[in-house]
Design a protein around this motif. Structure first.
Motif, mmCIF file in Angstrom:
data_model
loop_
_atom_site.group_PDB
_atom_site.id
_atom_site.type_symbol
_atom_site.label_atom_id
_atom_site.label_comp_id
_atom_site.label_asym_id
_atom_site.label_seq_id
_atom_site.Cartn_x
_atom_site.Cartn_y
_atom_site.Cartn_z
ATOM 1 N N GLY A 103 0.822 -1.206 0.000
ATOM 2 C CA GLY A 103 0.000 0.000 0.000
ATOM 3 C C GLY A 103 0.855 1.256 0.000
ATOM 4 O O GLY A 103 1.936 1.281 0.590
ATOM 5 N N ILE A 105 -5.953 0.289 3.663
ATOM 6 C CA ILE A 105 -4.607 -0.277 3.534
ATOM 7 C C ILE A 105 -4.441 -1.449 4.501
ATOM 8 O O ILE A 105 -3.911 -2.508 4.147
ATOM 9 C CB ILE A 105 -3.543 0.807 3.826
ATOM 10 N N CYS A 139 -3.381 -4.806 2.595
ATOM 11 C CA CYS A 139 -1.946 -4.831 2.281
ATOM 12 C C CYS A 139 -1.109 -5.522 3.355
ATOM 13 O O CYS A 139 -1.489 -5.592 4.521
ATOM 14 C CB CYS A 139 -1.438 -3.397 2.083
#
Length: 264
Positions: free
Chosen positions: A38, A219, A223
């Motif tokens: 991210g 995120i 991620c």
């Protein structure tokens, strides 16, 4: 797993005005196969410019680009245009944040999903292109893909248009998918669906994903690693959960503090 993308000391400077403006400085990214990284930061932090450079979509005039973007043995900053175009949309694909402005309003959905195949795989017949487009639209969760194939963008909802963009980006089976704030214009429920779809693509196809957002909570959902940017610079990078547990920089702490909390 191996390294498929190595970005070193990326520097982007615009010259549209009297004084040069640096928008990205000393940006580094090492991306492994099948990894989801991210990039987070406020508007103007340089995250989208870094992504556009990786995708080879920055204009060649009125700016300076320095550093290296190594992919498949080539530096994407300095390679010839034919080499760059051979990767764009095929090996490296990008999903943009607003599908209504990214999709051509006068072209049918099927034609747009097939575009990468027409450009990069001329050996594929029209019938095979249509078959693959419908299969990919089905894979990204579009209901009645045969019907959607013949529709225009204005006939679809925002969530459906974003799925079309993902189908178009994935039809060439890229090794790297860059998602530039793909959930910005969507409501929270559809956001969650798109994040889950990206996770599914990553798991099933081993596609490496660069996910760009101003929202740290998204995120965290998707991620494994995160790069935090401010003013064109990387201010912090590391494992997502580690960053959430003990952010080192004040800017990162402010981003975390900005995540809405639900108190029941």
């Amino acid at each position: 797993m191996g390294i498929i993308l190595d970005v070193t000391d990326l520097h982007i400077e615009f010259h549209d005005h009297d004084l040069p403006e640096t928008v990205v400085e000393d940006f580094d990214l090492m991306l492994e196969e099948g990894e989801i990284v991210g990039i987070v930061g406020e508007s103007g932090s340089g995250k989208s410019m870094s992504a556009l450079a990786i995708a080879g979509l920055l204009k060649r005039h009125a700016l300076t680009k320095k550093g290296r973007i190594m992919f498949d043995g080539h530096d994407l900053l300095t390679c010839d245009r034919n080499t760059l175009r051979s990767y764009q949309g095929d090996e490296i694909s990008m999903i943009f944040q607003e599908p209504m402005t990214s999709l051509n309003p006068v072209k049918k959905i099927g034609w747009q999903v097939e575009e990468s195949l027409r450009i990069h795989h001329k050996e594929i017949s029209r019938e095979e292109r249509k078959k693959r487009a419908i299969e990919m639209m089905d894979a990204v969760g579009l209901r009645e893909p045969e019907k959607v194939y013949s529709m225009y963008p204005h006939e679809l909802s925002g969530g459906m248009r974003q799925r079309v963009m993902i189908a178009a980006a994935m039809i060439g089976q890229p090794r790297i998918l860059i998602a530039d704030e793909p959930t910005t214009a969507l409501d929270v429920t559809i956001q969650a669906q798109i994040v889950e779809l990206l996770r599914k693509i990553n798991k099933e196809r081993n596609t490496a994903i660069i996910f760009i957002s101003h929202d740290l909570s998204l995120i965290r959902q998707l991620c494994q690693r995160v790069i935090v940017m401010q003013g064109g610079n990387i201010v912090e990078t590391g494992d997502v959960e580690e960053i959430f547990r003990s952010p080192k920089m004040g800017y990162t702490r402010k981003l975390i503090a900005a995540i809405p909390q639900i108190n029941l």
